[in-house]
Design an enzyme around this catalytic site. Structure first.
Site, mmCIF file in Angstrom:
data_model
loop_
_atom_site.group_PDB
_atom_site.id
_atom_site.type_symbol
_atom_site.label_atom_id
_atom_site.label_comp_id
_atom_site.label_asym_id
_atom_site.label_seq_id
_atom_site.Cartn_x
_atom_site.Cartn_y
_atom_site.Cartn_z
ATOM 1 N N LYS A 156 38.458 27.529 24.860
ATOM 2 C CA LYS A 156 37.759 27.011 26.046
ATOM 3 C C LYS A 156 38.109 27.762 27.340
ATOM 4 O O LYS A 156 37.296 27.836 28.249
ATOM 5 C CB LYS A 156 38.060 25.522 26.221
ATOM 6 N N GLY A 199 36.934 8.149 20.129
ATOM 7 C CA GLY A 199 36.480 9.387 20.763
ATOM 8 C C GLY A 199 35.082 9.853 20.373
ATOM 9 O O GLY A 199 34.598 10.864 20.896
ATOM 10 N N GLU A 213 28.843 24.981 37.978
ATOM 11 C CA GLU A 213 29.815 24.354 38.882
ATOM 12 C C GLU A 213 30.881 23.576 38.096
ATOM 13 O O GLU A 213 32.060 23.606 38.415
ATOM 14 C CB GLU A 213 29.024 23.407 39.790
ATOM 15 N N SER A 264 35.389 19.983 12.021
ATOM 16 C CA SER A 264 34.542 19.696 13.184
ATOM 17 C C SER A 264 33.314 18.857 12.813
ATOM 18 O O SER A 264 32.635 19.126 11.824
ATOM 19 C CB SER A 264 34.062 21.009 13.812
ATOM 20 N N LEU A 265 33.044 17.869 13.638
ATOM 21 C CA LEU A 265 31.851 17.028 13.428
ATOM 22 C C LEU A 265 30.649 17.583 14.184
ATOM 23 O O LEU A 265 29.544 17.040 14.090
ATOM 24 C CB LEU A 265 32.132 15.613 13.949
ATOM 25 N N THR A 303 55.935 16.256 29.054
ATOM 26 C CA THR A 303 56.310 17.494 29.764
ATOM 27 C C THR A 303 55.700 17.448 31.167
ATOM 28 O O THR A 303 54.510 17.741 31.347
ATOM 29 C CB THR A 303 55.778 18.743 29.009
ATOM 30 N N ASP A 321 32.291 18.335 28.960
ATOM 31 C CA ASP A 321 33.294 17.346 28.535
ATOM 32 C C ASP A 321 33.406 16.191 29.530
ATOM 33 O O ASP A 321 33.507 15.026 29.138
ATOM 34 C CB ASP A 321 34.681 18.006 28.388
ATOM 35 N N THR A 325 35.702 25.043 20.866
ATOM 36 C CA THR A 325 36.799 24.095 20.854
ATOM 37 C C THR A 325 38.089 24.901 20.828
ATOM 38 O O THR A 325 38.065 26.123 21.026
ATOM 39 C CB THR A 325 36.622 23.085 19.681
ATOM 40 N N ASN A 327 32.939 24.605 27.429
ATOM 41 C CA ASN A 327 32.779 24.132 26.051
ATOM 42 C C ASN A 327 31.408 24.473 25.484
ATOM 43 O O ASN A 327 31.124 24.196 24.325
ATOM 44 C CB ASN A 327 33.057 22.619 25.949
ATOM 45 N N TYR A 374 38.748 10.590 17.143
ATOM 46 C CA TYR A 374 37.680 9.922 16.393
ATOM 47 C C TYR A 374 37.934 9.944 14.892
ATOM 48 O O TYR A 374 37.148 9.403 14.119
ATOM 49 C CB TYR A 374 36.301 10.486 16.732
HETATM 50 P P1 NAP Z 1 46.417 19.549 23.628
HETATM 51 O O1 NAP Z 1 45.840 20.441 24.661
HETATM 52 O O2 NAP Z 1 47.270 20.118 22.552
HETATM 53 O O3 NAP Z 1 47.270 18.422 24.415
HETATM 54 C C1 NAP Z 1 47.940 17.402 23.728
HETATM 55 C C2 NAP Z 1 48.754 16.567 24.713
HETATM 56 O O4 NAP Z 1 49.394 15.540 23.925
HETATM 57 C C3 NAP Z 1 49.857 17.346 25.415
HETATM 58 O O5 NAP Z 1 50.014 16.887 26.727
HETATM 59 C C4 NAP Z 1 51.091 16.998 24.587
HETATM 60 O O6 NAP Z 1 52.301 16.918 25.311
HETATM 61 C C5 NAP Z 1 50.786 15.573 24.162
HETATM 62 N N1 NAP Z 1 51.550 15.248 22.956
HETATM 63 C C6 NAP Z 1 51.455 15.854 21.745
HETATM 64 N N2 NAP Z 1 52.340 15.285 20.885
HETATM 65 C C7 NAP Z 1 53.017 14.328 21.592
HETATM 66 C C8 NAP Z 1 54.060 13.417 21.266
HETATM 67 N N3 NAP Z 1 54.604 13.380 20.044
HETATM 68 N N4 NAP Z 1 54.509 12.595 22.232
HETATM 69 C C9 NAP Z 1 53.964 12.631 23.477
HETATM 70 N N5 NAP Z 1 52.973 13.477 23.852
HETATM 71 C C10 NAP Z 1 52.507 14.311 22.906
HETATM 72 O O7 NAP Z 1 45.270 18.740 22.871
HETATM 73 P P2 NAP Z 1 43.835 18.324 23.463
HETATM 74 O O8 NAP Z 1 42.851 19.372 23.159
HETATM 75 O O9 NAP Z 1 44.020 17.858 24.833
HETATM 76 O O10 NAP Z 1 43.469 17.093 22.495
HETATM 77 C C11 NAP Z 1 44.134 15.858 22.605
HETATM 78 C C12 NAP Z 1 43.435 14.813 21.737
HETATM 79 O O11 NAP Z 1 42.133 14.584 22.237
HETATM 80 C C13 NAP Z 1 43.267 15.252 20.295
HETATM 81 O O12 NAP Z 1 43.501 14.137 19.484
HETATM 82 C C14 NAP Z 1 41.819 15.675 20.195
HETATM 83 O O13 NAP Z 1 41.281 15.470 18.910
HETATM 84 C C15 NAP Z 1 41.184 14.726 21.180
HETATM 85 N N6 NAP Z 1 39.926 15.270 21.761
HETATM 86 C C16 NAP Z 1 38.796 14.550 21.602
HETATM 87 C C17 NAP Z 1 37.614 15.008 22.166
HETATM 88 C C18 NAP Z 1 36.355 14.193 21.996
HETATM 89 O O14 NAP Z 1 35.258 14.707 22.276
HETATM 90 N N7 NAP Z 1 36.460 12.956 21.611
HETATM 91 C C19 NAP Z 1 37.574 16.213 22.888
HETATM 92 C C20 NAP Z 1 38.765 16.935 23.022
HETATM 93 C C21 NAP Z 1 39.942 16.444 22.433
HETATM 94 P P3 NAP Z 1 52.982 18.193 26.033
HETATM 95 O O15 NAP Z 1 52.200 18.357 27.301
HETATM 96 O O16 NAP Z 1 54.356 17.753 26.231
HETATM 97 O O17 NAP Z 1 52.811 19.322 25.082
#
Ligand code: NAP
Length: 280
Positions: A65, A244, A77, A14-15, A151, A101, A61, A86, A223
């Site tokens: 959440k 990100g 809200e 985590s950053l 999905t 977020d 995280t 978060n 990121y």
């Molecule tokens: P998550 O809840 O696990 O959701 C991941 C999504 O990606 C799901 O819809 C999943 O599909 C899809 N996926 C995973 N592998 C795949 C593949 N091989 N082909 C197609 N779709 C695929 O994860 P999350 O928390 O949303 O995080 C997603 C990304 O956002 C991560 O990289 C995370 O580091 C980043 N993130 C960044 C921030 C930021 O502040 N910058 C904040 C939160 C998250 P299914 O629905 O089919 O399972």
């Protein structure tokens, strides 16, 4: 001294401590910000420690959440709208939940000269991050959102809300399906872990980027690395790109506003924090 933490499982990379640390240092606040590994079955125990005065607040995280909701005395809200939290503030043994977020992503978009209102967006993925971006985009008055997901049921679940004037469409994850949605889109957002450090999979191809208008923004929520293959491919096509980190920083500054219970100079803090963490 304010005692803060970020909890998650995993939490090692985590950053958040660096991001909050840079902002709180700039503000001259005496603080402690810990990174705490909390397994799902130990969330109740962590809450007990926080309530007993162990923490003044904490960020959450994956996978906490949503699971934190039953422990909260009150949610703002935003947290109600997102059905996820978060940021938690601890006051007199009570827990208050917030969600920063959506505002974090909106401010990140703003830095790139974009905004939700009237925009056509394509979101890849339908997990927690996609849910936050989609909810914020609906609230912000986006014209349309196409959600490309492997999905369909996951996309249906996160889009099952009042979408107001925003047209929401769900499609498959093939290159051709994504390309069809990219035509005329203003922002393409990757909310999947494809391309993330430590994740073996990546996109099968990047031809869908050719369908984007030249002035479109490709925004990757990842990121680490700070330039994913998706962003490199987009850059090679002359498209604008953003990783990100901006979202991470803006949601953290918004969380600090909740912890400190005051408005902060968000853009000034952003500059301080990005300089401190951009090469980490
Ligand atoms: P998550 O809840 O696990 O959701 C991941 C999504 O990606 C799901 O819809 C999943 O599909 C899809 N996926 C995973 N592998 C795949 C593949 N091989 N082909 C197609 N779709 C695929 O994860 P999350 O928390 O949303 O995080 C997603 C990304 O956002 C991560 O990289 C995370 O580091 C980043 N993130 C960044 C921030 C930021 O502040 N910058 C904040 C939160 C998250 P299914 O629905 O089919 O399972």
């Amino acid at each position: 001294m304010i005692r803060l933490a970020v909890i998650g499982d995993p939490i090692e990379h985590s950053l958040s401590p660096a991001v909050h640390g840079a902002a709180l240092n700039r503000l001259g606040i005496e603080y402690e910000y810990k990174k705490v590994l909390v397994h799902p079955e130990n969330l109740g125990e962590f809450v007990k420690t926080a309530r007993a005065g162990g923490y003044d607040g904490f960020n959450l995280t994956m996978p906490h959440k949503v699971n934190i909701l039953p422990y909260l005395s009150q949610t703002d809200e935003e947290a109600q709208y997102y059905s996820a939290v978060n940021t938690v503030c601890v006051r007199d043994g009570e827990l208050y939940g917030f969600n920063t977020d959506g505002i974090g992503y909106e401010l990140a978009l703003g830095r790139m000269g974009k905004r939700f209102r009237g925009s056509r967006l394509v979101v890849l993925g339908a997990g927690g991050a996609a849910a936050a971006v989609i909810a914020a985009a609906i609230r912000g008055g986006a014209e349309s959102i196409s959600v490309a997901c492997r999905t369909a049921a996951h996309a249906e679940k996160i889009c099952d809300r009042d979408t107001g004037d925003t047209k929401v469409k769900i499609c498959g994850f093939s290159d051709t399906e994504i390309a069809a949605e990219c035509k005329g889109a203003e922002v393409l957002i990757n909310a999947t872990p494809l391309g993330m450090e430590g994740v073996a999979h990546n996109f099968d191809g990047f031809d869908f980027l050719d369908a984007l208008p030249q002035e479109a923004l490709v925004s990757d929520l990842i990121y680490k690395p700070n330039k994913t293959k998706l962003l490199a491919e987009a850059e090679a096509r002359g498209l604008k790109t953003q990783n990100g980190l901006d979202m991470l920083i803006f949601q953290a500054i918004a969380a600090d506003e909740r912890y400190l219970d005051r408005k902060l100079d968000v853009q000034d803090l952003y500059k301080t924090v990005i300089d401190a963490v951009k090469d980490r």
